[in-house]
Design an enzyme around this catalytic site. Structure first.
Site, mmCIF file in Angstrom:
data_model
loop_
_atom_site.group_PDB
_atom_site.id
_atom_site.type_symbol
_atom_site.label_atom_id
_atom_site.label_comp_id
_atom_site.label_asym_id
_atom_site.label_seq_id
_atom_site.Cartn_x
_atom_site.Cartn_y
_atom_site.Cartn_z
ATOM 1 C CD GLU A 52 -3.046 -0.277 2.142
ATOM 2 O OE1 GLU A 52 -3.038 0.421 3.320
ATOM 3 O OE2 GLU A 52 -4.443 -0.747 2.230
ATOM 4 C CG HIS B 275 8.276 -29.280 1.960
ATOM 5 N ND1 HIS B 275 8.695 -30.669 1.636
ATOM 6 C CD2 HIS B 275 8.985 -29.013 2.908
ATOM 7 C CE1 HIS B 275 10.024 -30.836 2.426
ATOM 8 N NE2 HIS B 275 10.163 -30.132 3.361
ATOM 9 C CE LYS C 47 -11.977 1.684 1.330
ATOM 10 N NZ LYS C 47 -11.163 2.689 2.191
#
Lengths: 433, 433
Positions: free
Chosen positions: B285, B306, B420
């Site tokens: 950010e 792994h 938003k």
């Protein structure tokens, strides 16, 4: 139809220069024709077991073990690393989270690390008389898993348990390996790991099915979902009609022509958070070879809207996005606005939490698309065993087909051997540390 | 010294063409001189609160709340997203995991998503009379957090609780925001969120301190660790002598000159797994703007050996690595080889689990280095509050200094606003869905 895949917003005709040219997509899909023939032959000659796994008749034997264990134990520990862990963990996430398990199911813990602090805390929190253990290693020689097992054997012994055959079980490859020798000596039951199935492709084998059955999943439905995704290939579908082939061609094309180096997998649902981790290993280990492959990135909506979206939208244009959308309209608690009494919240009045997450996933996808970023949307109406089995098969096939386009073997992992050797050397020659 | 940073294996003179030229490193470090002056001035004039936070005198008030809550409650829910959650979660991970909490501490849950399935399961698992709630939103207008709160208020009401002032608490910015209005109406205590502190830099403020105190951490030590990292800047150190500046210059230099687009943060210890998620938001950010920034990737040793190591070693050479190493030599259970009786395991005879993870982290670092991949090693002798506070300040300063080199504002996040707005539009105009 288990899911719908929409790849329009990965194409130049929809999102401009960040997207793939349709002609390039067609070209890559045509190149997959011979791979489809190979897959069909492999299925018929049964030399690529992940294709026939959905039909293997092993669920009744496994169900028997699961039924006994569900009665006898409150907790089950799974020892294993990578492919021995992530498949089972992905499945179990459908029926358990940090708040509880499905009714009647023991809590299943996956011990993946060898961090002594975490290990000690875990062991001291468990009532070993009500805890059982499954140890999984295909090679039977994975150092971390063997050390976990030796420490667990010590812990059970220290707690006074002499006979481990009642509560321990192993899944490992045939032949003379260390895990098998330990189990024979300790009288621990062994189920054979098919040596032809690599760890990261083992989720539909007993490696994933046994934990899933203990967690209470319907494994017949899981495998049916996987079959349903695979079937079109067996029935002669062309690559251009087949979802995983289209996905593979998009990924490889965007990487080759559009500078895409990262693939973000973003489900909008907690139960698929581990699925993204499973995908991360599948894609990374299968394709990350000879300087090729892209980096898989796991994200979770809506959490990562508040953590990663700024970078996704305005940082380097080096990512493609796969948004996994579950339709949850109307699901969950209704939002009672009375404590809010806020004009600004009018838009949630009478909505449910499911309405909110529904709107969020679509808003994120739209925002990425509006920014010209390649965005694939995979949507489904419900998330049950059939959907999950379908998603798992979808991405295994997509990975194998992408490897074919890259001319890479999707089943090996040649580069990790050196790290394993070095660990042994460091431990053996401690003065060097 | 809290930690040691070794950046030799990020340089061309050690690892060849994948590394940064030393002259470029010096050039970038010199460019940071004026930023150091600015930071000193900001500290003295107190206009960049994260620099003075370690000295704020708010711990006694917060400790009082924490002491009461530790007695009254078994569970604490924290509502919040991104910066309102990840800091506290990172701290709490030092004292709790899925197997238990530190003695006397309630279990702290972080509700970050608005997935109705997970939310319902969580709520139905809780005894609300023994559960308290902290809701955190700097703006006071975060839709997901407000909806979580409204649903929690409904749940508490439905369970017969009329007075929420006893068990609810809010942290939000001053002024007329929705969260504050709800709290005033419901008689819920409000602590002020400093409006000058952005969410992702708020871990050392009450946003992180209150959860940490409830979890039983020594917050004085946390802040002392942070101070110790910051102090050299205040005492006139040059960028070339200052760890976070060197780290910032390496990152920016490798990105600019060596095609590095991803930064892998890989601790070798479970308790730092959430730290990597916190770092992921901080770095993404703060720097992901104007087409710049690199993608932070969280990994965990030994688990991701792994899962991801094949890609790291043999895929595209587009990553730098930061390995966080805790010295755990001799720690943990001793490995009893008697059940093994395997020549191949001789190398672990008499070793501990700590020895194993010690060898693993060094083996991984060495393997990356041998492959010519830029690898930074940060090592420390113990992981306590002081170390964690130091690590948090280290990476906040490194991020701010990297932003300075990129000429980017590290404190804003301009691109997320559109998502938003779209969510609101979708909810408001449901027919469009």
């Amino acid at each position: 139809m288990i899911y719908e895949q929409n790849i329009n917003y990965c194409l130049a005709k929809s999102i401009g220069s960040g997207g793939l040219d349709s002609s390039e997509l067609s070209y890559l899909l045509e190149k997959l024709d011979p791979e489809f023939e190979r897959l069909k032959k492999s299925y018929l000659s049964d030399n690529l077991p992940i294709l026939t796994l959905p039909e293997v008749d092993d669920l009744s034997e496994l169900s028997h073990i699961a039924t006994v264990w569900r009665k006898k134990f409150d907790k089950v520990i799974i020892l294993g690393a990578g492919g021995s862990s992530l498949g089972g963990k992905t499945l179990c996430a459908l029926n358990q989270d940090e708040y509880g398990t499905a009714p009647g199911a023991p809590r299943i813990y996956f011990f993946e690390n060898v961090d002594p602090f975490g290990f000690d805390r875990a062991m001291s929190s468990l009532d070993l008389s009500r805890t059982s253990l499954i140890v999984i290693s295909k090679s039977g020689n994975t150092a971390e898993t063997l050390v976990q097992l030796l420490c667990c054997i010590s812990a059970w012994r220290a707690a006074g348990f002499k006979d481990l055959s009642e509560s321990f079980l192993a899944i490992c490859g045939p032949g003379n390996n260390i895990l098998r020798r330990i189990c024979l000596r300790e009288n621990i039951q062994i189920l054979d790991h098919d040596p032809l199935i690599g760890g990261r492709y083992s989720v539909l084998s007993k490696v994933g099915m046994l934990p899933a059955l203990i967690a209470g999943l319907d494994c017949t439905k899981l495998r049916r979902g996987a079959s349903e995704i695979l079937n079109p290939i067996l029935q002669g579908a062309k690559p251009s009609e087949f979802g995983p082939a289209i996905g593979a061609a998009i990924s490889v094309g965007l990487s080759r022509n559009n500078g895409i180096s990262q693939s973000v997998m973003m489900p909008y649902i907690d139960r698929l958070m581990v699925f993204s981790k499973w995908y991360r290993q599948l894609w990374a280990e299968s394709l990350g070879k000879k300087g090729l492959g892209t980096t898989p990135i796991d994200a979770l909506g809506v959490v990562d809207q508040h953590s990663q979206l700024q970078l996704y939208l305005d940082g380097p244009r080096d990512k493609m996005f796969t948004i996994l959308m579950l339709d949850q309209k109307g699901v969950g608690m209704q939002i009672d606005p009375s404590p809010a009494d806020a004009v600004e919240l009018n838009y949630v009045v009478g909505r449910t939490m499911g309405d909110l997450i529904n709107a969020e996933q679509r808003a994120t996808a739209q925002t990425l698309i509006d920014s010209g970023l390649p965005t694939r949307i995979i949507s489904f109406k419900e998330l049950d065993e059939k959907t999950l089995g379908g998603l798992l098969m979808f991405f295994m096939l997509e990975t194998i087909l992408a490897a074919s386009l890259l001319r890479i073997d999707p089943f090996d992992q040649p580069a990790v051997a050196r790290g394993k050797l070095l660990t042994q050397r460091y431990l053996a020659d401690f003065e060097l540390l």
